[in-house]
Design a protein around this motif. Structure first.
Motif, PDB file in Angstrom:
ATOM      1  N   ARG A 176       0.827  -1.200   0.000  1.00 42.13           N
ATOM      2  CA  ARG A 176       0.000   0.000   0.000  1.00 42.13           C
ATOM      3  C   ARG A 176       0.862   1.251   0.000  1.00 42.13           C
ATOM      4  O   ARG A 176       0.608   2.208  -0.723  1.00 42.13           O
ATOM      5  CB  ARG A 176      -0.925  -0.009   1.219  1.00 42.13           C
ATOM      6  CG  ARG A 176      -2.037   1.000   1.067  1.00 42.13           C
ATOM      7  CD  ARG A 176      -2.769   1.249   2.322  1.00 42.13           C
ATOM      8  NE  ARG A 176      -3.394   0.089   2.874  1.00 42.13           N
ATOM      9  CZ  ARG A 176      -4.227   0.169   3.919  1.00 42.13           C
ATOM     10  NH1 ARG A 176      -4.515   1.319   4.444  1.00 42.13           N
ATOM     11  NH2 ARG A 176      -4.751  -0.914   4.435  1.00 42.13           N
ATOM     12  N   SER A 220     -12.530  -0.292   9.954  1.00 42.10           N
ATOM     13  CA  SER A 220     -11.186  -0.671   9.541  1.00 42.10           C
ATOM     14  C   SER A 220     -11.238  -2.055   8.876  1.00 42.10           C
ATOM     15  O   SER A 220     -11.902  -2.968   9.370  1.00 42.10           O
ATOM     16  CB  SER A 220     -10.284  -0.719  10.776  1.00 42.10           C
ATOM     17  OG  SER A 220      -8.991  -1.057  10.392  1.00 42.10           O
ATOM     18  N   GLY A 221     -10.571  -2.160   7.717  1.00 45.27           N
ATOM     19  CA  GLY A 221     -10.541  -3.440   7.003  1.00 45.27           C
ATOM     20  C   GLY A 221     -11.742  -3.682   6.116  1.00 45.27           C
ATOM     21  O   GLY A 221     -11.870  -4.748   5.507  1.00 45.27           O
ATOM     22  N   SER A 222     -12.633  -2.696   5.986  1.00 50.59           N
ATOM     23  CA  SER A 222     -13.849  -2.907   5.191  1.00 50.59           C
ATOM     24  C   SER A 222     -13.598  -2.794   3.688  1.00 50.59           C
ATOM     25  O   SER A 222     -14.481  -3.127   2.891  1.00 50.59           O
ATOM     26  CB  SER A 222     -14.937  -1.914   5.619  1.00 50.59           C
ATOM     27  OG  SER A 222     -14.486  -0.586   5.470  1.00 50.59           O
ATOM     28  N   GLY A 223     -12.421  -2.300   3.296  1.00 51.21           N
ATOM     29  CA  GLY A 223     -12.092  -2.256   1.869  1.00 51.21           C
ATOM     30  C   GLY A 223     -12.017  -0.853   1.276  1.00 51.21           C
ATOM     31  O   GLY A 223     -11.916  -0.698   0.052  1.00 51.21           O
ATOM     32  N   LYS A 224     -12.013   0.183   2.114  1.00 53.03           N
ATOM     33  CA  LYS A 224     -12.033   1.554   1.617  1.00 53.03           C
ATOM     34  C   LYS A 224     -10.809   1.868   0.740  1.00 53.03           C
ATOM     35  O   LYS A 224     -10.933   2.364  -0.372  1.00 53.03           O
ATOM     36  CB  LYS A 224     -12.062   2.552   2.794  1.00 53.03           C
ATOM     37  CG  LYS A 224     -13.258   2.370   3.706  1.00 53.03           C
ATOM     38  CD  LYS A 224     -13.272   3.384   4.822  1.00 53.03           C
ATOM     39  CE  LYS A 224     -12.133   3.252   5.814  1.00 53.03           C
ATOM     40  NZ  LYS A 224     -12.149   1.982   6.579  1.00 53.03           N
ATOM     41  N   SER A 225      -9.619   1.578   1.290  1.00 54.23           N
ATOM     42  CA  SER A 225      -8.398   1.892   0.528  1.00 54.23           C
ATOM     43  C   SER A 225      -8.314   1.036  -0.725  1.00 54.23           C
ATOM     44  O   SER A 225      -7.867   1.503  -1.781  1.00 54.23           O
ATOM     45  CB  SER A 225      -7.151   1.668   1.381  1.00 54.23           C
ATOM     46  OG  SER A 225      -7.156   2.574   2.443  1.00 54.23           O
ATOM     47  N   THR A 226      -8.764  -0.210  -0.621  1.00 54.20           N
ATOM     48  CA  THR A 226      -8.732  -1.087  -1.792  1.00 54.20           C
ATOM     49  C   THR A 226      -9.639  -0.522  -2.884  1.00 54.20           C
ATOM     50  O   THR A 226      -9.270  -0.498  -4.060  1.00 54.20           O
ATOM     51  CB  THR A 226      -9.173  -2.513  -1.407  1.00 54.20           C
ATOM     52  OG1 THR A 226      -8.350  -2.966  -0.332  1.00 54.20           O
ATOM     53  CG2 THR A 226      -9.038  -3.464  -2.574  1.00 54.20           C
ATOM     54  N   HIS A 272     -12.300   8.402   8.010  1.00 58.68           N
ATOM     55  CA  HIS A 272     -12.920   7.770   9.179  1.00 58.68           C
ATOM     56  C   HIS A 272     -13.777   8.780   9.941  1.00 58.68           C
ATOM     57  O   HIS A 272     -14.433   8.419  10.908  1.00 58.68           O
ATOM     58  CB  HIS A 272     -11.834   7.264  10.148  1.00 58.68           C
ATOM     59  CG  HIS A 272     -11.132   6.049   9.686  1.00 58.68           C
ATOM     60  ND1 HIS A 272      -9.903   6.077   9.081  1.00 58.68           N
ATOM     61  CD2 HIS A 272     -11.486   4.739   9.716  1.00 58.68           C
ATOM     62  CE1 HIS A 272      -9.531   4.845   8.777  1.00 58.68           C
ATOM     63  NE2 HIS A 272     -10.467   4.027   9.148  1.00 58.68           N
TER      64      HIS A 272
HETATM   65  N1  LIG Z   1      -1.762  -6.131   0.022  1.00 53.10           N
HETATM   66  C1  LIG Z   1      -2.608  -6.827   0.760  1.00 53.10           C
HETATM   67  N2  LIG Z   1      -2.428  -8.150   0.968  1.00 53.10           N
HETATM   68  C2  LIG Z   1      -3.282  -8.887   1.699  1.00 53.10           C
HETATM   69  N3  LIG Z   1      -4.395  -8.377   2.266  1.00 53.10           N
HETATM   70  C3  LIG Z   1      -4.640  -7.068   2.096  1.00 53.10           C
HETATM   71  C4  LIG Z   1      -3.763  -6.226   1.338  1.00 53.10           C
HETATM   72  N4  LIG Z   1      -4.282  -4.974   1.338  1.00 53.10           N
HETATM   73  C5  LIG Z   1      -5.406  -5.027   2.063  1.00 53.10           C
HETATM   74  N5  LIG Z   1      -5.628  -6.280   2.513  1.00 53.10           N
HETATM   75  C6  LIG Z   1      -6.767  -6.743   3.309  1.00 53.10           C
HETATM   76  O1  LIG Z   1      -7.960  -6.377   2.623  1.00 53.10           O
HETATM   77  C7  LIG Z   1      -8.953  -5.942   3.552  1.00 53.10           C
HETATM   78  C8  LIG Z   1      -9.374  -4.523   3.188  1.00 53.10           C
HETATM   79  O2  LIG Z   1      -8.260  -3.677   3.432  1.00 53.10           O
HETATM   80  P1  LIG Z   1      -8.323  -2.095   3.191  1.00 53.10           P
HETATM   81  O3  LIG Z   1      -6.969  -1.565   3.498  1.00 53.10           O
HETATM   82  O4  LIG Z   1      -8.901  -1.814   1.864  1.00 53.10           O
HETATM   83  O5  LIG Z   1      -9.373  -1.664   4.323  1.00 53.10           O
HETATM   84  P2  LIG Z   1      -9.682  -0.200   4.874  1.00 53.10           P
HETATM   85  O6  LIG Z   1     -11.168  -0.133   5.018  1.00 53.10           O
HETATM   86  O7  LIG Z   1      -9.033   0.829   4.038  1.00 53.10           O
HETATM   87  O8  LIG Z   1      -9.010  -0.276   6.308  1.00 53.10           O
HETATM   88  P3  LIG Z   1      -8.410   0.915   7.245  1.00 53.10           P
HETATM   89  O9  LIG Z   1      -9.583   1.793   7.579  1.00 53.10           O
HETATM   90  O10 LIG Z   1      -7.928   0.166   8.452  1.00 53.10           O
HETATM   91  O11 LIG Z   1      -7.337   1.606   6.492  1.00 53.10           O
HETATM   92  C9  LIG Z   1      -8.331  -6.065   4.930  1.00 53.10           C
HETATM   93  O12 LIG Z   1      -8.735  -7.288   5.482  1.00 53.10           O
HETATM   94  C10 LIG Z   1      -6.849  -6.043   4.663  1.00 53.10           C
HETATM   95  O13 LIG Z   1      -6.137  -6.767   5.644  1.00 53.10           O
END
Ligand SMILES: Nc1ncnc2c1ncn2[C@@H]1O[C@H](COP(=O)(O)OP(=O)(O)OP(=O)(O)O)[C@@H](O)[C@H]1O
Length: 306
Positions: free
Chosen positions: A12, A90-96, A248
């Motif tokens: 990331r 957290s971990g819901s997939g926002k950054s993805t 957030h």
């Molecule tokens: N490069 C990666 N390899 C493996 N798993 C990943 C990777 N990037 C994200 N994940 C997983 O994908 C899921 C979504 O992650 P993401 O970072 O998109 O969540 P988020 O909502 O942005 O979280 P946060 O608010 O904590 O930043 C999480 O379970 C995370 O652990």
């Protein structure tokens, strides 16, 4: 770009650095009505009011026993000139979601259309060029180069792509973000809020189709954050800039036209014309927050503006 590199970085961080170094390199000409009209006319002759369309986007990390479904078939669109906030536990997939929409990460399946370009069909070179030409990025860490002046930081992405800004463009963008008098200053001579404004100017300089912002006010105090959010809101409302922001903070989200809620990789709700209170209330019913009913509602770190 040594100043942007960390000694050890995960995927990331690497993608964020990549986006920051590409910045928002774009065509030389400043925004004008003809260009905006041209943008609304894809190659197939149809018109679209969307800057980005995501259809059934699925992203699975890892293999076999280690698989994580980060996005589970997300379909949404980001209209031109709209300001959307993405929220979720957290971990819901926002950054993805942000990284897939910005072409920084490839979906496992599904379609991402940026204007009339299908990102999943593109090789890395074309993706890099498209990101440079049509996308701006803003992050919590401002990612400015300390040895460069404000002006040099703003124009760096253009210069890396071998381009020059149109005459007067840098001045007008710096004035737009309230830094018209600071072009010769270096980042260390500016406050945190001013540094984030430089990052916003760097994102705006090429008049991108969309600006993706990942926690842009996460490092700022409440008052400064409010100024930066107001600037983003103003860019959408008056300059027609499309903005997609992960946050957030319910107060930050309330500056957007629309809030999308994610839980466990699924889009589970939407609020239009959100208030901070309505966003915070909705968050208490989502995913991890719903399970953690002993915890208070997510903190509202800014001041309400509605
Ligand atoms: N490069 C990666 N390899 C493996 N798993 C990943 C990777 N990037 C994200 N994940 C997983 O994908 C899921 C979504 O992650 P993401 O970072 O998109 O969540 P988020 O909502 O942005 O979280 P946060 O608010 O904590 O930043 C999480 O379970 C995370 O652990």
């Amino acid at each position: 770009m040594a100043g942007l590199c960390a000694p050890e970085e995960d995927g990331r961080q690497r993608r964020r650095r990549q986006a920051a170094s590409e910045g928002s390199v774009g065509p030389d000409s400043p925004a004008d009505p003809d260009r905006k009209a041209a943008r609304a006319m894809p190659n197939d002759g149809s018109t679209t009011t969307d800057a980005v369309r995501m259809t059934e986007v699925r992203k699975v990390y890892g293999k076999r026993d280690n698989q994580v479904v980060a996005l589970n078939g997300v379909t949404t669109r980001f209209g031109r000139g709209t300001f959307t906030a993405i929220m979720g536990p957290s971990g819901s997939g926002k950054s993805t979601l942000l990284q897939c929409a910005a072409g920084l990460d490839r979906p496992t399946s599904g379609s991402v259309l940026l204007e009339d370009h299908e990102l999943s069909d593109m090789n890395e070179t074309r993706l890099t060029m498209l990101r440079r030409d049509r996308i701006g990025f803003i992050f919590q860490a401002f990612n400015l180069l300390p040895v460069l002046t404000v002006r040099q930081n703003v124009t760096l992405p253009l210069r890396l792509a071998g381009r020059k800004p149109a005459r007067g463009r840098v001045k007008s963008v710096l004035e737009q973000v309230g830094l018209g008098e600071r072009s010769k200053h270096r980042p260390a001579e500016l406050s945190g809020g001013q540094q984030q404004r430089v990052a916003i100017a760097r994102a705006l300089i090429s008049d991108p189709a969309v600006i993706f912002a990942d926690e842009p006010t996460g490092a700022l105090d409440t008052r400064t954050a409010r100024g930066v959010l107001g600037l983003l809101q103003h860019s959408a409302q008056t300059a027609g800039q499309t903005i997609v922001m992960v946050t957030h903070d319910p107060v930050a989200a309330s500056y957007a036209d629309r809030v999308l809620f994610l839980a466990d990789g699924n889009l589970v709700g939407e609020l239009r014309s959100p208030t901070a209170e309505a966003v915070a209330e909705r968050m208490t019913h989502l995913g991890a927050f719903a399970e953690e009913d002993a915890l208070p509602a997510p903190a509202m770190t800014g001041e309400g503006h509605r």
